[in-house]
Write an enzyme that holds these catalytic residues in place. Structure first.
Site, mmCIF file in Angstrom:
data_model
loop_
_atom_site.group_PDB
_atom_site.id
_atom_site.type_symbol
_atom_site.label_atom_id
_atom_site.label_comp_id
_atom_site.label_asym_id
_atom_site.label_seq_id
_atom_site.Cartn_x
_atom_site.Cartn_y
_atom_site.Cartn_z
ATOM 1 C CG ASN A 107 14.640 4.150 26.565
ATOM 2 O OD1 ASN A 107 13.984 3.130 26.822
ATOM 3 N ND2 ASN A 107 15.662 4.521 27.302
ATOM 4 C CG HIS A 109 16.775 6.656 32.205
ATOM 5 N ND1 HIS A 109 17.485 5.478 32.244
ATOM 6 C CD2 HIS A 109 17.257 7.431 33.198
ATOM 7 C CE1 HIS A 109 18.373 5.556 33.228
ATOM 8 N NE2 HIS A 109 18.258 6.730 33.814
HETATM 9 C C1 GRF Z 1 10.822 1.329 33.906
HETATM 10 O O1 GRF Z 1 11.168 1.853 35.166
HETATM 11 C C2 GRF Z 1 11.573 2.049 32.823
HETATM 12 O O2 GRF Z 1 11.825 3.383 33.098
HETATM 13 C C3 GRF Z 1 12.869 1.286 32.766
HETATM 14 O O3 GRF Z 1 12.503 -0.054 32.987
HETATM 15 C C4 GRF Z 1 11.302 -0.113 33.737
HETATM 16 C C5 GRF Z 1 10.332 -0.965 32.956
HETATM 17 O O4 GRF Z 1 9.159 -1.245 33.639
HETATM 18 N N1 GRF Z 1 13.539 1.535 31.509
HETATM 19 P P1 GRF Z 1 7.934 -1.906 32.880
HETATM 20 O O5 GRF Z 1 8.417 -3.225 32.266
HETATM 21 O O6 GRF Z 1 7.431 -0.969 31.830
HETATM 22 O O7 GRF Z 1 6.914 -2.174 33.932
#
Ligand code: GRF
Length: 200
Positions: A107, A109
């Site tokens: 994942n 974050h």
């Molecule tokens: C990212 O900031 C990620 O860290 C978080 O959700 C956002 C997703 O952005 N978990 P994307 O859909 O990959 O553009």
């Protein structure tokens, strides 16, 4: 070659960065499936355009988190998915899911864990007045934002930054470290030792 699935609920910015790395051969694995819990997620549209198989399931049609995840796992098994990449997937995965893919779910974050866990990490860090923040790639366990850390990239918060500019910088950093982390994983370079991930 290993097969992997990307799970996304939204835009899929990370999905696109990861897919680019697959296409250029920086990640030597097959992006075999894009899954979304949101029918209208741009991630699904992008995947379709790019000729990647897609799957959408509506969590509201399932009684529990686990029955939803059981259905997903059935599809993953059918598609012979070896590991799973959560990229802006806005749902908690069940213990069942984690047991099915132990140490095989990653994942990202958007804060330097363990700081600013939760759904609004960029805003929380900005409003807190943090001077440094940035994304974390980690293994997934059942508890949110708790698994062992794989890669982090510091992003300085400057006086001129607004929430919007900071968000942009963090997303750019995400698109650098997520493909890198997946490449390390695929090449068997990540060894989990308790809370720590040793990069071999
Ligand atoms: C990212 O900031 C990620 O860290 C978080 O959700 C956002 C997703 O952005 N978990 P994307 O859909 O990959 O553009």
């Amino acid at each position: 070659m290993m097969n992997f699935a990307v799970f996304a609920s939204g835009r899929g910015g990370n999905l696109q960065a990861i897919h680019k790395a697959v296409k250029s051969g920086k990640i030597k694995a097959r992006l075999a499936l894009v899954f979304s819990d949101k029918k209208d997620a741009y991630a699904l549209e992008y995947a379709t355009k790019e000729g990647i198989a897609t799957l959408h399931l509506n969590p509201k049609e399932f009684e529990t988190r686990e029955t939803f995840d059981r259905e997903i796992v059935k599809h993953l098994r059918r598609a012979k998915i070896d590991f799973v990449v959560l990229a802006g997937y806005m749902r908690l995965v069940s213990g069942y899911f984690v047991e099915q893919y132990p140490d095989k779910i990653l994942n990202i974050h958007p804060s330097l864990l363990p700081s600013f866990k939760g759904m609004h990490a960029i805003k929380d860090a900005f409003e807190y007045g943090a001077k440094v923040t940035g994304p974390t790639v980690h293994f997934v366990v059942e508890q949110m934002d708790e698994g062992a850390l794989i890669l982090q990239e510091p992003v300085a918060v400057e006086s001129k930054d607004t929430y919007e500019t900071l968000k942009l910088k963090i997303h750019e950093a995400e698109h650098r470290i997520y493909p890198k982390a997946i490449d390390l994983f695929v090449r068997g370079k990540l060894k989990i030792e308790g809370r720590k991930v040793i990069v071999l």
